[in-house]
Design a protein around this motif. Structure first.
Motif: not given
Length: 160
Positions: A57-60, A85-92, A112-113
């Motif tokens: 993401t932009e934060r990364d 990266m953020t691994a295994k992100p929370v998703s919907v 972002n999800l």
């Protein structure tokens, strides 16, 4: 435009999901940053054959640039995205309600999800701006007429 609002019934597909920007785990930070810039995106999903493995993401990106500011910008930009990266992100999933997505975003501090199907394949990205757009569609006069700070409502009419 629908004026029916049900945060507990409408799914995230009604909240203006972004088209997902996808890269492989082999992509470099440089390639991902170029994709974000050219597509004016706020996140990139890192995917392999099994589906989403991470999100950048932009934060990364800010973290990557802060690290690169130390003088090793080329070295940093040539690293693989999987390193930062953020691994295994929370998703919907596509059947998640807007209300549940808002709660997940609020509880986790996410902007972002990833939105996935039953096979963990990316279908879109739910972003805060999509949620806000969804709410504005349903409450335009309320949203557009809010004072900058609702606790400080003016007691007298402003202007001439």
């Amino acid at each position: 435009m629908s004026f029916h609002l049900s945060l507990s019934a409408d799914t995230v597909t009604a909240a203006y999901p972004d088209e997902p920007l996808l890269v492989s785990p082999e992509a470099t930070i440089r390639e991902v940053m170029q994709l974000l810039r050219t597509q004016k995106g706020s996140s990139v999903l890192v995917c392999d054959d099994a589906g989403i493995v991470g999100i950048y993401t932009e934060r990364d990106a800010l973290g990557s640039m802060n690290a690169a500011a130390g003088g090793q910008a080329d070295e940093m930009l040539d690293r693989k995205v999987t390193e930062v990266m953020t691994a295994k992100p929370v998703s919907v999933n596509t059947t998640t309600t807007v209300g549940d997505a808002i709660k997940t975003m609020s509880d986790g501090g996410y902007r972002n999800l990833p939105m996935i199907d039953e096979k963990n394949q990316p279908q879109g990205v739910i972003a805060v701006r999509g949620i806000v757009h969804y709410l504005v569609d349903h409450f335009p006069s309320t949203i557009y007429n809010l004072p900058p700070d609702p606790r400080n409502a003016t007691s007298e009419r402003e202007g001439a």
